[in-house]
Design an enzyme around this catalytic site. Structure first.
Site, PDB file in Angstrom:
ATOM      1  N   ASN A   9      51.639-114.103  13.593  1.00 55.76           N
ATOM      2  CA  ASN A   9      52.456-113.422  12.383  1.00 55.76           C
ATOM      3  C   ASN A   9      51.995-113.986  10.901  1.00 55.76           C
ATOM      4  O   ASN A   9      52.677-114.769  10.464  1.00 55.76           O
ATOM      5  CB  ASN A   9      53.277-113.449  12.259  1.00 55.76           C
ATOM      6  CG  ASN A   9      54.140-112.301  11.155  1.00 55.76           C
ATOM      7  OD1 ASN A   9      53.617-111.660  10.605  1.00 55.76           O
ATOM      8  ND2 ASN A   9      55.610-112.367  11.197  1.00 55.76           N
ATOM      9  N   TRP A  10      51.424-113.148  10.182  1.00 59.02           N
ATOM     10  CA  TRP A  10      50.203-113.592   8.742  1.00 59.02           C
ATOM     11  C   TRP A  10      51.453-113.483   7.976  1.00 59.02           C
ATOM     12  O   TRP A  10      51.787-113.949   6.638  1.00 59.02           O
ATOM     13  CB  TRP A  10      48.941-112.947   8.526  1.00 59.02           C
ATOM     14  CG  TRP A  10      47.630-114.103   9.552  1.00 59.02           C
ATOM     15  CD1 TRP A  10      48.006-114.548  10.322  1.00 59.02           C
ATOM     16  CD2 TRP A  10      46.363-113.308   9.561  1.00 59.02           C
ATOM     17  NE1 TRP A  10      46.716-115.486  10.697  1.00 59.02           N
ATOM     18  CE2 TRP A  10      46.086-114.273   9.758  1.00 59.02           C
ATOM     19  CE3 TRP A  10      45.832-111.923   8.615  1.00 59.02           C
ATOM     20  CZ2 TRP A  10      44.517-114.053  10.214  1.00 59.02           C
ATOM     21  CZ3 TRP A  10      44.744-111.995   7.997  1.00 59.02           C
ATOM     22  CH2 TRP A  10      43.971-112.971   9.621  1.00 59.02           C
ATOM     23  N   LYS A  11      52.298-112.842   8.422  1.00 67.14           N
ATOM     24  CA  LYS A  11      53.398-112.032   6.941  1.00 67.14           C
ATOM     25  C   LYS A  11      52.378-111.485   5.897  1.00 67.14           C
ATOM     26  O   LYS A  11      51.425-111.153   5.695  1.00 67.14           O
ATOM     27  CB  LYS A  11      53.728-112.873   6.568  1.00 67.14           C
ATOM     28  CG  LYS A  11      55.446-113.712   7.839  1.00 67.14           C
ATOM     29  CD  LYS A  11      56.281-114.112   7.951  1.00 67.14           C
ATOM     30  CE  LYS A  11      56.707-115.705   8.223  1.00 67.14           C
ATOM     31  NZ  LYS A  11      57.592-115.923   8.863  1.00 67.14           N
ATOM     32  N   HIS A  95      61.527-107.473  13.385  1.00 65.38           N
ATOM     33  CA  HIS A  95      60.977-108.974  12.738  1.00 65.38           C
ATOM     34  C   HIS A  95      62.434-109.005  11.958  1.00 65.38           C
ATOM     35  O   HIS A  95      63.044-108.436  11.545  1.00 65.38           O
ATOM     36  CB  HIS A  95      59.897-109.010  11.933  1.00 65.38           C
ATOM     37  CG  HIS A  95      60.130-110.967  12.103  1.00 65.38           C
ATOM     38  ND1 HIS A  95      60.392-111.086  11.011  1.00 65.38           N
ATOM     39  CD2 HIS A  95      58.854-111.803  12.362  1.00 65.38           C
ATOM     40  CE1 HIS A  95      60.198-112.629  11.053  1.00 65.38           C
ATOM     41  NE2 HIS A  95      59.323-113.081  11.876  1.00 65.38           N
ATOM     42  N   GLU A  97      62.881-110.973   9.618  1.00 61.29           N
ATOM     43  CA  GLU A  97      62.543-110.591   7.917  1.00 61.29           C
ATOM     44  C   GLU A  97      62.945-108.666   7.489  1.00 61.29           C
ATOM     45  O   GLU A  97      63.131-108.606   6.702  1.00 61.29           O
ATOM     46  CB  GLU A  97      61.115-111.338   7.672  1.00 61.29           C
ATOM     47  CG  GLU A  97      61.648-112.422   7.678  1.00 61.29           C
ATOM     48  CD  GLU A  97      60.622-113.279   7.740  1.00 61.29           C
ATOM     49  OE1 GLU A  97      58.872-112.126   8.013  1.00 61.29           O
ATOM     50  OE2 GLU A  97      60.128-114.661   8.371  1.00 61.29           O
ATOM     51  N   GLU A 167      63.650-115.259  18.449  1.00 53.40           N
ATOM     52  CA  GLU A 167      62.867-115.896  17.549  1.00 53.40           C
ATOM     53  C   GLU A 167      64.613-116.348  16.731  1.00 53.40           C
ATOM     54  O   GLU A 167      65.391-115.477  15.707  1.00 53.40           O
ATOM     55  CB  GLU A 167      62.428-115.410  16.072  1.00 53.40           C
ATOM     56  CG  GLU A 167      61.121-114.729  16.537  1.00 53.40           C
ATOM     57  CD  GLU A 167      59.797-114.435  15.511  1.00 53.40           C
ATOM     58  OE1 GLU A 167      59.204-115.676  16.200  1.00 53.40           O
ATOM     59  OE2 GLU A 167      60.342-113.421  15.259  1.00 53.40           O
ATOM     60  N   GLY A 173      60.672-119.997   9.351  1.00 55.08           N
ATOM     61  CA  GLY A 173      59.874-120.390   8.548  1.00 55.08           C
ATOM     62  C   GLY A 173      60.531-121.236   7.346  1.00 55.08           C
ATOM     63  O   GLY A 173      60.727-121.658   6.561  1.00 55.08           O
ATOM     64  N   SER A 212      59.270-122.017  13.834  1.00 58.87           N
ATOM     65  CA  SER A 212      58.420-122.956  13.001  1.00 58.87           C
ATOM     66  C   SER A 212      58.002-123.482  14.229  1.00 58.87           C
ATOM     67  O   SER A 212      58.538-125.311  14.546  1.00 58.87           O
ATOM     68  CB  SER A 212      59.891-124.323  12.808  1.00 58.87           C
ATOM     69  OG  SER A 212      60.196-123.720  11.537  1.00 58.87           O
ATOM     70  N   GLY A 233      54.524-117.982  13.121  1.00 56.81           N
ATOM     71  CA  GLY A 233      54.750-117.793  11.294  1.00 56.81           C
ATOM     72  C   GLY A 233      53.460-118.713  10.438  1.00 56.81           C
ATOM     73  O   GLY A 233      52.361-118.323  10.899  1.00 56.81           O
ATOM     74  N   GLY A 234      54.064-119.269   9.428  1.00 58.03           N
ATOM     75  CA  GLY A 234      54.025-120.367   8.789  1.00 58.03           C
ATOM     76  C   GLY A 234      52.375-121.178   9.607  1.00 58.03           C
ATOM     77  O   GLY A 234      50.952-121.247   9.370  1.00 58.03           O
TER      78      GLY A 234
HETATM   79  C1  PEP Z   1      57.695-115.837  12.579  1.00 63.28           C
HETATM   80  O1  PEP Z   1      57.083-115.221  11.428  1.00 63.28           O
HETATM   81  O2  PEP Z   1      57.711-114.603  13.287  1.00 63.28           O
HETATM   82  C2  PEP Z   1      58.112-116.915  12.635  1.00 63.28           C
HETATM   83  C3  PEP Z   1      58.142-117.961  13.851  1.00 63.28           C
HETATM   84  O3  PEP Z   1      57.903-117.800  11.703  1.00 63.28           O
HETATM   85  P1  PEP Z   1      57.646-119.345  11.342  1.00 63.28           P
HETATM   86  O4  PEP Z   1      56.494-119.654  12.988  1.00 63.28           O
HETATM   87  O5  PEP Z   1      57.320-119.879   9.832  1.00 63.28           O
HETATM   88  O6  PEP Z   1      58.673-120.209  11.558  1.00 63.28           O
END
Ligand code: PEP
Length: 251
Positions: A9-11, A95, A97, A167, A173, A212, A233-234
């Site tokens: 997930n590049w956001k 999601h 966010e 999640e 994040g 994470s 994500g990150g």
């Molecule tokens: C996400 O955006 O779904 C996510 C899990 O982000 P991160 O890996 O950065 O926690």
């Protein structure tokens, strides 16, 4: 046996040029017939370039969100129909966010999941509790309600295509991942819920852990019995790091 699935997930990251360089590198790393499903979820401006770069490759792509309505006055949004037209295979639904920043509630998520399935997209439906909810001991109540409402319109025969991403909001994040025992417990509860709701098909639904995940902690989540992959994500913003995580999903 469920096929592992790891999604990036590049956001709101990567310009078109950066996306193209990333995908070029990822395609150097990934073999022609990888033993798992790999999914890239670019931001809207990179969708076209992603679709082009990944055509006829073993890597799929999807949208980070999509409205269920085919068209209409939704400034700034994309519809399921629009992302399908470009060749998407997946879409994230709900999601955390989007739930927090854009007030997406379980009822909307339920319509998104239904619209995705009707358009042959695989919905990745996110569920997970906040830190307050976990501290209050209501983590499973929250997850159960998100599943109850989010999947309320889904028939047993279409359910096996869904992916559920567990999640915990406080792990997204933040660099602080859940404890594997907690992820294990929630994934087990989700699996039981899916079995009660969809019978044998519930066993075929894939569950991801997200929050994470990094190359150095991926293994401890991806080896859990009811965790079939990760939503990242990150650590997915670098193709080498994403591929390292993906490899940990292969048992
Ligand atoms: C996400 O955006 O779904 C996510 C899990 O982000 P991160 O890996 O950065 O926690």
């Amino acid at each position: 046996m469920r096929r592992p699935i790891v999604a990036a997930n590049w956001k709101m990251h990567h310009t078109v040029g950066e996306a193209q360089r990333y995908l070029h590198r990822l395609l150097e790393l990934v073999p022609a017939d990888p033993p798992l499903d790999l999914v890239v979820l670019p931001s809207a401006t990179s969708i076209q370039a992603t679709a082009q770069s990944l055509a006829q490759t073993p890597i799929a792509w999807g949208a980070q969100s999509a409205r269920p309505e085919p068209e209409g006055p939704f400034t700034g949004e994309l519809s399921v129909r629009q992302v399908c037209e470009l060749g998407a295979s997946y879409v994230i639904c709900g999601h955390s966010e989007r739930r927090a920043l854009f007030n997406e509630d379980d009822k909307l998520v339920s319509r998104m999941v239904k619209a995705a399935l009707e358009s042959d997209l695989v919905p990745i439906m996110c569920v997970g509790e906040s830190l307050e909810q976990r501290r209050a001991g209501t983590d499973w109540q929250v997850g159960e309600k998100q599943l109850d409402v989010g999947l309320s319109q889904i028939e047993e025969q279409e359910s096996a295509r869904i992916v559920i991403a567990y999640e915990p909001v406080w792990a997204i994040g933040t660099g602080v991942a859940a404890q594997p025992e907690d992820a294990q417990q929630m994934a087990g509860r989700i699996r039981t819920w899916l079995g009660n709701r969809f019978g044998a098909s519930g066993e075929r639904i894939r569950i991801q852990y997200g929050g994470s995940v990094k190359p150095d902690n991926a293994q401890q989540f991806l080896e859990l019995a009811n965790v079939d992959g990760a939503l990242v994500g990150g650590a997915s913003l670098d193709p080498d790091s994403f591929w390292q995580i993906a490899q940990a999903a292969v048992r």
